[in-house]
Design a protein around this motif. Sequence first.
Motif, mmCIF file in Angstrom:
data_model
loop_
_atom_site.group_PDB
_atom_site.id
_atom_site.type_symbol
_atom_site.label_atom_id
_atom_site.label_comp_id
_atom_site.label_asym_id
_atom_site.label_seq_id
_atom_site.Cartn_x
_atom_site.Cartn_y
_atom_site.Cartn_z
ATOM 1 N N SER A 3 -1.958 8.010 -19.860
ATOM 2 C CA SER A 3 -0.780 7.211 -20.245
ATOM 3 C C SER A 3 -0.025 6.575 -19.072
ATOM 4 O O SER A 3 0.955 5.869 -19.289
ATOM 5 C CB SER A 3 0.209 8.029 -21.091
ATOM 6 N N ALA A 4 -0.457 6.816 -17.821
ATOM 7 C CA ALA A 4 0.318 6.325 -16.673
ATOM 8 C C ALA A 4 0.293 4.798 -16.627
ATOM 9 O O ALA A 4 -0.686 4.161 -17.004
ATOM 10 C CB ALA A 4 -0.245 6.903 -15.378
ATOM 11 N N ILE A 5 1.403 4.245 -16.137
ATOM 12 C CA ILE A 5 1.552 2.786 -16.086
ATOM 13 C C ILE A 5 1.531 2.325 -14.632
ATOM 14 O O ILE A 5 2.115 2.965 -13.758
ATOM 15 C CB ILE A 5 2.873 2.385 -16.772
ATOM 16 N N SER A 6 0.836 1.217 -14.379
ATOM 17 C CA SER A 6 0.801 0.611 -13.045
ATOM 18 C C SER A 6 1.463 -0.757 -13.125
ATOM 19 O O SER A 6 1.445 -1.400 -14.174
ATOM 20 C CB SER A 6 -0.641 0.412 -12.571
ATOM 21 N N GLU A 7 2.020 -1.179 -11.987
ATOM 22 C CA GLU A 7 2.699 -2.475 -11.961
ATOM 23 C C GLU A 7 2.386 -3.194 -10.665
ATOM 24 O O GLU A 7 2.457 -2.608 -9.579
ATOM 25 C CB GLU A 7 4.218 -2.246 -12.061
ATOM 26 N N CYS A 8 2.007 -4.476 -10.753
ATOM 27 C CA CYS A 8 1.915 -5.312 -9.557
ATOM 28 C C CYS A 8 2.635 -6.615 -9.882
ATOM 29 O O CYS A 8 3.148 -6.785 -10.989
ATOM 30 C CB CYS A 8 0.471 -5.528 -9.136
ATOM 31 N N LYS A 9 2.685 -7.523 -8.897
ATOM 32 C CA LYS A 9 3.470 -8.738 -9.100
ATOM 33 C C LYS A 9 3.026 -9.482 -10.365
ATOM 34 O O LYS A 9 3.845 -9.953 -11.139
ATOM 35 C CB LYS A 9 3.298 -9.627 -7.865
ATOM 36 N N SER A 10 1.712 -9.544 -10.587
ATOM 37 C CA SER A 10 1.239 -10.378 -11.696
ATOM 38 C C SER A 10 1.068 -9.643 -13.013
ATOM 39 O O SER A 10 0.670 -10.269 -13.994
ATOM 40 C CB SER A 10 -0.086 -11.044 -11.347
ATOM 41 N N LEU A 12 2.271 1.527 -0.910
ATOM 42 C CA LEU A 12 2.087 1.830 -2.331
ATOM 43 C C LEU A 12 3.116 2.829 -2.819
ATOM 44 O O LEU A 12 3.536 3.719 -2.076
ATOM 45 C CB LEU A 12 0.736 2.504 -2.564
ATOM 46 N N ALA A 13 3.469 2.688 -4.091
ATOM 47 C CA ALA A 13 4.183 3.761 -4.785
ATOM 48 C C ALA A 13 3.160 4.362 -5.741
ATOM 49 O O ALA A 13 2.397 3.628 -6.377
ATOM 50 C CB ALA A 13 5.364 3.204 -5.552
ATOM 51 N N LEU A 14 3.126 5.682 -5.810
ATOM 52 C CA LEU A 14 2.133 6.355 -6.638
ATOM 53 C C LEU A 14 2.834 7.261 -7.642
ATOM 54 O O LEU A 14 3.730 8.026 -7.275
ATOM 55 C CB LEU A 14 1.260 7.192 -5.698
ATOM 56 N N MET A 30 9.280 4.979 -12.603
ATOM 57 C CA MET A 30 9.680 6.327 -12.203
ATOM 58 C C MET A 30 11.212 6.462 -12.259
ATOM 59 O O MET A 30 11.739 7.499 -11.947
ATOM 60 C CB MET A 30 9.165 6.617 -10.797
ATOM 61 N N GLY A 31 11.919 5.390 -12.554
ATOM 62 C CA GLY A 31 13.378 5.426 -12.591
ATOM 63 C C GLY A 31 13.946 4.713 -11.371
ATOM 64 O O GLY A 31 13.289 3.853 -10.790
ATOM 65 N N TYR A 32 15.178 5.116 -10.968
ATOM 66 C CA TYR A 32 15.801 4.477 -9.801
ATOM 67 C C TYR A 32 15.171 5.006 -8.522
ATOM 68 O O TYR A 32 14.809 6.181 -8.435
ATOM 69 C CB TYR A 32 17.304 4.761 -9.783
ATOM 70 N N THR A 33 15.041 4.143 -7.520
ATOM 71 C CA THR A 33 14.448 4.552 -6.255
ATOM 72 C C THR A 33 15.086 3.771 -5.098
ATOM 73 O O THR A 33 15.690 2.720 -5.310
ATOM 74 C CB THR A 33 12.898 4.349 -6.270
ATOM 75 N N THR A 34 14.933 4.317 -3.897
ATOM 76 C CA THR A 34 15.489 3.652 -2.716
ATOM 77 C C THR A 34 14.448 2.727 -2.091
ATOM 78 O O THR A 34 14.750 1.982 -1.188
ATOM 79 C CB THR A 34 15.893 4.687 -1.649
ATOM 80 N N LYS A 35 13.211 2.832 -2.526
ATOM 81 C CA LYS A 35 12.124 2.073 -1.885
ATOM 82 C C LYS A 35 11.687 0.933 -2.794
ATOM 83 O O LYS A 35 11.506 1.131 -3.984
ATOM 84 C CB LYS A 35 10.910 2.975 -1.653
ATOM 85 N N SER A 36 11.471 -0.222 -2.187
ATOM 86 C CA SER A 36 10.938 -1.329 -2.961
ATOM 87 C C SER A 36 9.463 -1.444 -2.621
ATOM 88 O O SER A 36 9.096 -1.568 -1.462
ATOM 89 C CB SER A 36 11.676 -2.607 -2.562
ATOM 90 N N SER A 37 8.617 -1.342 -3.629
ATOM 91 C CA SER A 37 7.186 -1.450 -3.363
ATOM 92 C C SER A 37 6.615 -2.468 -4.336
ATOM 93 O O SER A 37 6.898 -2.413 -5.530
ATOM 94 C CB SER A 37 6.546 -0.081 -3.567
ATOM 95 N N GLY A 38 5.812 -3.387 -3.817
ATOM 96 C CA GLY A 38 5.249 -4.424 -4.681
ATOM 97 C C GLY A 38 4.193 -3.848 -5.608
ATOM 98 O O GLY A 38 3.820 -4.460 -6.598
ATOM 99 N N LEU A 39 3.710 -2.668 -5.294
ATOM 100 C CA LEU A 39 2.583 -2.136 -6.045
ATOM 101 C C LEU A 39 2.831 -0.682 -6.442
ATOM 102 O O LEU A 39 2.979 0.195 -5.582
ATOM 103 C CB LEU A 39 1.340 -2.231 -5.148
ATOM 104 N N LEU A 40 2.891 -0.448 -7.733
ATOM 105 C CA LEU A 40 3.033 0.913 -8.251
ATOM 106 C C LEU A 40 1.723 1.266 -8.950
ATOM 107 O O LEU A 40 1.307 0.581 -9.884
ATOM 108 C CB LEU A 40 4.195 0.967 -9.254
ATOM 109 N N ILE A 41 1.086 2.322 -8.480
ATOM 110 C CA ILE A 41 -0.165 2.758 -9.099
ATOM 111 C C ILE A 41 0.121 4.016 -9.918
ATOM 112 O O ILE A 41 0.664 4.987 -9.396
ATOM 113 C CB ILE A 41 -1.227 3.109 -8.020
ATOM 114 N N GLY A 42 -0.254 3.978 -11.186
ATOM 115 C CA GLY A 42 -0.091 5.143 -12.051
ATOM 116 C C GLY A 42 -1.448 5.788 -12.285
ATOM 117 O O GLY A 42 -2.412 5.099 -12.627
ATOM 118 N N LEU A 43 -1.532 7.093 -12.065
ATOM 119 C CA LEU A 43 -2.790 7.829 -12.306
ATOM 120 C C LEU A 43 -2.534 8.854 -13.404
ATOM 121 O O LEU A 43 -1.444 9.423 -13.480
ATOM 122 C CB LEU A 43 -3.231 8.577 -11.046
ATOM 123 N N GLY A 44 -3.573 9.118 -14.209
ATOM 124 C CA GLY A 44 -3.441 10.144 -15.240
ATOM 125 C C GLY A 44 -3.259 9.522 -16.614
ATOM 126 O O GLY A 44 -2.992 8.313 -16.740
#
Length: 451
Positions: free
Chosen positions: A328-335, A52-54, A312-326
């Motif tokens: 206005s936070a945004i979450s992203e998954c494949k679908s 996960l990316a958080l 979160m901007g540019y990153t070195t890690k590829s994660s299929g799932l980004l969870i946003g907490l708090g």
Amino acid sequence: MTDTGLIAKYNIPGPRYTSYPTVPYWNKQQWDPGKWCEFLALSQQEEPVKLLALYIHLPYCDSLCTFCGCHKHITTNHAVESRYIDAVLTEWKLLAASLDKHSSIQELHLGGGTPTFFAPEELKRLIAGIKSVFPFTGSAALSFEAHPNSTTRKHLEVLHEQGFRRVSFGIQDYDPVVQKAIHRMQSFELVESCHKQAKEVGFTAISHDLVYGLPKQTLSGFQHAIRCTLQLKPDRISLYSYAHVPWIKGTGQRGYSESDLPDPDLKREIYEVSRQMLVTNGYVEIGMDHFALPGDSLAKAAGEKQLHRNFMGYTTKSSGLLIGLGMSAISECKSGFAQNEKSTARYLELVESGLLPVTRGHEMSAPDMEIRQHILNLMCRFETEIPEDTLLNRLELELQLSELISDGLVEWEQNTIRILPKGIPFVRNCCMAFDAYLKDLNPVKQFSMTI
Ligand SMILES: C[S@@+](CC[C@H](N)C(=O)[O-])C[C@H]1O[C@@H](n2cnc3c(N)ncnc32)[C@H](O)[C@@H]1O
Ligand code: SF4
């Protein structure tokens, strides 16, 4: 065409593409949290490794900077801290029920607002609560945004103890005239002291955020800001184009008028001169708006064409799932995507009632997924391959790209669409040629200018 001609032609309102589709075009104005949880569970079933990316949004700031386009909540009442941290941890536990129990966290970013508004002990409690649900991987990348005016040695020490090695300091500009216009006074000496302390404590990736195009900015003033930055030699520099979006409620961009902004030619000149100064002093330009020293992991990833980009901007890690907490936070998954409630009060109410605070989102179509990948490729490596079985209409794409191609900014060779060096400042315009939604809404009212 001259540079001035190109700027006049291509400086139009357009997205920054931290997501595709961009938020104003999402199709779920009322996103059912239950459906979102199904999406999350499904995307984890498809992934062999559950990484996960958080992202955790910490919205409070002590004082309003009038240029700011972020989701923030201004208050000097620090009693709000512990209730907010409790809510984030409750949200995390609510969400965790939809995630695979073998998940681990490979990336964590604390953004805002101002994470350093919170006391070090509250931040420590936050990280402990996050870890108590899922562990961090051994190579997890932990980062946070720090406002020099509120960053103490204790903040740096506590977060370092928790595994943080990356910090980005909000600088913007050192010119006191600009600082006054944006209501953000901070001296070079203060930044220098924070930067040195971060190094002493053991941070290995220090980043500075600068913004060009701010009100009252001049070329010589910003050259001075770049020289100050070079003196401290941060590992990374984000050189953001000022996004002037005064129509978005609550941005606080009211302390100056349009006539105080540098005109598009001067704004571009400030960027070009700054870029040249950074490159001459050993920085590598990576993706849009970002520079890094050659030994930095982001620069290496760019060289190896392994750069990724998410909210979160540019990153070195590829994660299929980004969870946003708090809030206005945004979450992203494949679908799809989901965004949390944007009012802090309502966010707290929802979570404290045991509800997920998701309020809007987007369910991806198959063409959305293909276009998302092309835009990511362009933003991260300035080129993309159009597959034989593309879902895009080639003729339509050719038409959309034709001006960029005839102006020598982009080339289309066999199946590869490539942004040429002269076209790099116009990367957002190239992405817009792929964007299937832009025709539907009036972009003028949604986005900042591309240059
Ligand atoms: C959440 S803020 C940084 C953390 C902390 N609140 C601070 O101000 O130092 C993230 C960064 O976004 C950038 N930013 C904010 N508003 C912007 C705007 N309207 N246009 C371009 N960049 C902006 C600034 O460089 C800022 O440092
Ligand atoms: S720039 Fe940072 S400190 Fe200033 S209002 Fe925005 S988030 Fe808060």
